[in-house]
Design a protein around this motif. Sequence first.
Motif, PDB file in Angstrom:
ATOM      1  N   LEU A  42       0.739  -1.302  -0.089  1.00 52.61           N
ATOM      2  CA  LEU A  42       0.117  -0.169   0.024  1.00 52.61           C
ATOM      3  C   LEU A  42       0.837   1.439   0.114  1.00 52.61           C
ATOM      4  CD1 LEU A  42      -2.390  -1.924   0.386  1.00 52.61           C
ATOM      5  CD2 LEU A  42      -3.409  -0.385   1.961  1.00 52.61           C
ATOM      6  N   PRO A  43       1.999   1.384   0.714  1.00 54.70           N
ATOM      7  CA  PRO A  43       2.525   2.585   0.529  1.00 54.70           C
ATOM      8  C   PRO A  43       3.303   2.917  -0.851  1.00 54.70           C
ATOM      9  CG  PRO A  43       3.335   1.266   2.577  1.00 54.70           C
ATOM     10  CD  PRO A  43       2.334   0.437   1.745  1.00 54.70           C
ATOM     11  N   ARG A  44       3.761   1.835  -1.536  1.00 55.41           N
ATOM     12  CA  ARG A  44       4.141   1.978  -2.951  1.00 55.41           C
ATOM     13  C   ARG A  44       2.930   2.526  -3.715  1.00 55.41           C
ATOM     14  NH1 ARG A  44       3.492  -0.554  -7.098  1.00 55.41           N
ATOM     15  NH2 ARG A  44       2.763  -2.301  -6.321  1.00 55.41           N
ATOM     16  N   ILE A  45       1.923   1.859  -3.673  1.00 52.89           N
ATOM     17  CA  ILE A  45       0.878   2.173  -4.499  1.00 52.89           C
ATOM     18  C   ILE A  45       0.332   3.461  -4.126  1.00 52.89           C
ATOM     19  CG2 ILE A  45      -1.805   1.442  -4.770  1.00 52.89           C
ATOM     20  CD1 ILE A  45      -0.779  -1.295  -4.454  1.00 52.89           C
ATOM     21  N   GLY A  46       0.057   3.662  -2.763  1.00 62.02           N
ATOM     22  CA  GLY A  46      -0.428   5.279  -2.397  1.00 62.02           C
ATOM     23  C   GLY A  46       0.662   6.259  -3.026  1.00 62.02           C
ATOM     24  N   LEU A  47       2.027   6.030  -3.149  1.00 62.08           N
ATOM     25  CA  LEU A  47       2.636   7.248  -3.419  1.00 62.08           C
ATOM     26  C   LEU A  47       2.743   7.361  -5.014  1.00 62.08           C
ATOM     27  CD1 LEU A  47       5.001   8.936  -2.886  1.00 62.08           C
ATOM     28  CD2 LEU A  47       6.794   7.111  -3.448  1.00 62.08           C
ATOM     29  N   ASP A  48       2.070   6.214  -5.759  1.00 64.13           N
ATOM     30  CA  ASP A  48       1.954   6.468  -7.200  1.00 64.13           C
ATOM     31  C   ASP A  48       0.784   7.202  -7.260  1.00 64.13           C
ATOM     32  OD1 ASP A  48       4.209   5.136  -7.974  1.00 64.13           O
ATOM     33  OD2 ASP A  48       3.402   3.299  -8.176  1.00 64.13           O
ATOM     34  N   VAL A  49      -0.217   6.967  -6.651  1.00 61.72           N
ATOM     35  CA  VAL A  49      -1.599   7.229  -6.738  1.00 61.72           C
ATOM     36  C   VAL A  49      -1.781   8.826  -6.324  1.00 61.72           C
ATOM     37  CG1 VAL A  49      -4.178   7.174  -5.997  1.00 61.72           C
ATOM     38  CG2 VAL A  49      -2.774   5.183  -6.566  1.00 61.72           C
ATOM     39  N   VAL A  50      -1.144   9.081  -5.122  1.00 58.96           N
ATOM     40  CA  VAL A  50      -0.936  10.490  -4.736  1.00 58.96           C
ATOM     41  C   VAL A  50      -0.638  11.607  -6.039  1.00 58.96           C
ATOM     42  CG1 VAL A  50       1.259  10.800  -3.641  1.00 58.96           C
ATOM     43  CG2 VAL A  50      -1.106  11.965  -2.682  1.00 58.96           C
ATOM     44  N   TYR A  51       0.338  11.132  -6.788  1.00 54.61           N
ATOM     45  CA  TYR A  51       0.986  11.661  -7.870  1.00 54.61           C
ATOM     46  C   TYR A  51      -0.019  11.710  -9.333  1.00 54.61           C
ATOM     47  CZ  TYR A  51       5.384  13.156  -5.609  1.00 54.61           C
ATOM     48  OH  TYR A  51       6.268  13.659  -4.840  1.00 54.61           O
ATOM     49  N   GLU A  52      -0.225  10.471  -9.460  1.00 58.57           N
ATOM     50  CA  GLU A  52      -1.263  10.246 -10.491  1.00 58.57           C
ATOM     51  C   GLU A  52      -2.407  10.977 -10.581  1.00 58.57           C
ATOM     52  OE1 GLU A  52      -1.797   5.965 -10.758  1.00 58.57           O
ATOM     53  OE2 GLU A  52       0.348   5.636 -10.970  1.00 58.57           O
ATOM     54  N   THR A  53      -2.925  11.157  -9.230  1.00 56.20           N
ATOM     55  CA  THR A  53      -4.461  11.836  -9.179  1.00 56.20           C
ATOM     56  C   THR A  53      -4.109  13.355  -9.014  1.00 56.20           C
ATOM     57  OG1 THR A  53      -4.380  11.682  -6.857  1.00 56.20           O
ATOM     58  CG2 THR A  53      -5.560   9.960  -8.139  1.00 56.20           C
ATOM     59  N   GLY A  54      -3.005  13.664  -8.964  1.00 55.39           N
ATOM     60  CA  GLY A  54      -2.685  15.074  -8.782  1.00 55.39           C
ATOM     61  C   GLY A  54      -3.115  15.736  -7.465  1.00 55.39           C
ATOM     62  N   TYR A  55      -3.108  14.917  -6.386  1.00 53.57           N
ATOM     63  CA  TYR A  55      -3.326  15.585  -4.984  1.00 53.57           C
ATOM     64  C   TYR A  55      -2.372  16.038  -4.535  1.00 53.57           C
ATOM     65  CZ  TYR A  55      -5.528  15.632  -0.450  1.00 53.57           C
ATOM     66  OH  TYR A  55      -5.960  15.747   0.857  1.00 53.57           O
ATOM     67  N   VAL A  56      -1.176  15.295  -4.643  1.00 51.49           N
ATOM     68  CA  VAL A  56      -0.114  16.012  -3.996  1.00 51.49           C
ATOM     69  C   VAL A  56       0.410  17.353  -4.495  1.00 51.49           C
ATOM     70  CG1 VAL A  56       1.945  14.846  -5.164  1.00 51.49           C
ATOM     71  CG2 VAL A  56       2.179  15.236  -2.846  1.00 51.49           C
ATOM     72  N   THR A  57       0.242  17.560  -5.717  1.00 53.42           N
ATOM     73  CA  THR A  57       0.504  18.772  -6.392  1.00 53.42           C
ATOM     74  C   THR A  57      -0.643  19.902  -6.530  1.00 53.42           C
ATOM     75  OG1 THR A  57       0.243  17.946  -8.594  1.00 53.42           O
ATOM     76  CG2 THR A  57       2.420  17.817  -7.605  1.00 53.42           C
ATOM     77  N   GLY A  58      -1.742  19.553  -5.662  1.00 49.85           N
ATOM     78  CA  GLY A  58      -2.915  20.391  -5.654  1.00 49.85           C
ATOM     79  C   GLY A  58      -3.897  20.596  -6.942  1.00 49.85           C
ATOM     80  N   ARG A  59      -3.680  19.689  -7.944  1.00 51.81           N
ATOM     81  CA  ARG A  59      -4.317  19.405  -9.028  1.00 51.81           C
ATOM     82  C   ARG A  59      -5.419  18.312  -9.153  1.00 51.81           C
ATOM     83  NH1 ARG A  59      -0.767  22.343 -12.645  1.00 51.81           N
ATOM     84  NH2 ARG A  59       1.178  22.605 -11.899  1.00 51.81           N
ATOM     85  N   GLY A  60      -5.460  17.800  -7.904  1.00 48.95           N
ATOM     86  CA  GLY A  60      -6.638  16.857  -7.899  1.00 48.95           C
ATOM     87  C   GLY A  60      -7.279  16.917  -6.482  1.00 48.95           C
ATOM     88  N   SER A  61      -7.886  16.239  -6.336  1.00 50.14           N
ATOM     89  CA  SER A  61      -8.861  16.183  -4.813  1.00 50.14           C
ATOM     90  C   SER A  61      -8.378  15.058  -4.145  1.00 50.14           C
ATOM     91  CB  SER A  61     -10.290  16.337  -5.056  1.00 50.14           C
ATOM     92  OG  SER A  61     -10.564  14.738  -5.569  1.00 50.14           O
ATOM     93  N   GLU A  62      -8.767  14.981  -2.872  1.00 49.84           N
ATOM     94  CA  GLU A  62      -8.601  14.076  -1.848  1.00 49.84           C
ATOM     95  C   GLU A  62      -9.571  12.851  -2.204  1.00 49.84           C
ATOM     96  OE1 GLU A  62      -8.492  13.054   3.067  1.00 49.84           O
ATOM     97  OE2 GLU A  62      -9.203  14.976   2.269  1.00 49.84           O
ATOM     98  N   ALA A  63     -10.775  13.207  -2.656  1.00 51.36           N
ATOM     99  CA  ALA A  63     -11.699  12.191  -2.998  1.00 51.36           C
ATOM    100  C   ALA A  63     -11.360  11.338  -4.097  1.00 51.36           C
ATOM    101  CB  ALA A  63     -13.031  13.076  -3.293  1.00 51.36           C
ATOM    102  N   ALA A  64     -10.724  11.992  -5.228  1.00 51.96           N
ATOM    103  CA  ALA A  64     -10.005  11.220  -6.036  1.00 51.96           C
ATOM    104  C   ALA A  64      -8.945  10.517  -5.617  1.00 51.96           C
ATOM    105  CB  ALA A  64      -9.738  12.160  -7.203  1.00 51.96           C
ATOM    106  N   PHE A  65      -8.243  10.824  -4.684  1.00 50.75           N
ATOM    107  CA  PHE A  65      -7.172   9.901  -4.444  1.00 50.75           C
ATOM    108  C   PHE A  65      -7.692   8.737  -3.658  1.00 50.75           C
ATOM    109  CE2 PHE A  65      -4.719   8.735  -0.480  1.00 50.75           C
ATOM    110  CZ  PHE A  65      -3.713   8.151  -1.105  1.00 50.75           C
TER     111      PHE A  65
END
Length: 213
Positions: A42-65
Amino acid sequence: MASSSEIRAVLFDYGGVLAEEGFFNGLRRLGREQGLSNADELPRIGLDVVYETGYVTGRGSEAAFWEQMRRRTGLRGGDAELRWPILEGFVLRPGMLALVRELREAGYRVGLLSDQTDWLDRLDERDHFYQAFDDLFISYRLGMGKRDEVLFDQVAQTLGLPPAAILFIDDNPGNVERARRHGWQAIRFTNEESLRGQLAELLGLSPHPNSIE
């Protein structure tokens, strides 16, 4: 490494340096508590997803993450329920915060450079650590993270300093290497004692914590 006369700013990562690593540990904890066979992934997947959804860069939402995390990992629960173990896992390290204050009192410009979502604002509301820093460089606000190498050039420009005048402390070897490629000084954080020893040699800082509260 640069000499102490060259370094004028010291920037710290948050999770894994200033505080315990809540994101990775929290996701792993969630997976194990829910009995998922892929809990350690889960940590590896979470790191990928937080970037892929744009949540970590403010371009996506927590809901999408969290929607993507539920789909890809089998996690169950609402967003707030899943968020809680992560925020709980980010435990501020008093010795590191004291070190930030020591550096600031010694005349160094101190900053936070971290790939974090808007969760960091919630954590500051709880722990009040923003006030210890002169500068805050947070991926959620910058629109880019440390995976994007142009970030290091832009931060140096914002600080108005040559790259060699910046010392960066991060626990991620990839981030340390990227900083060095852009001319920064960088230390890979492993523990407080080791870091203080390196700063004593580099900056003449005391290798022993003082009593700053």
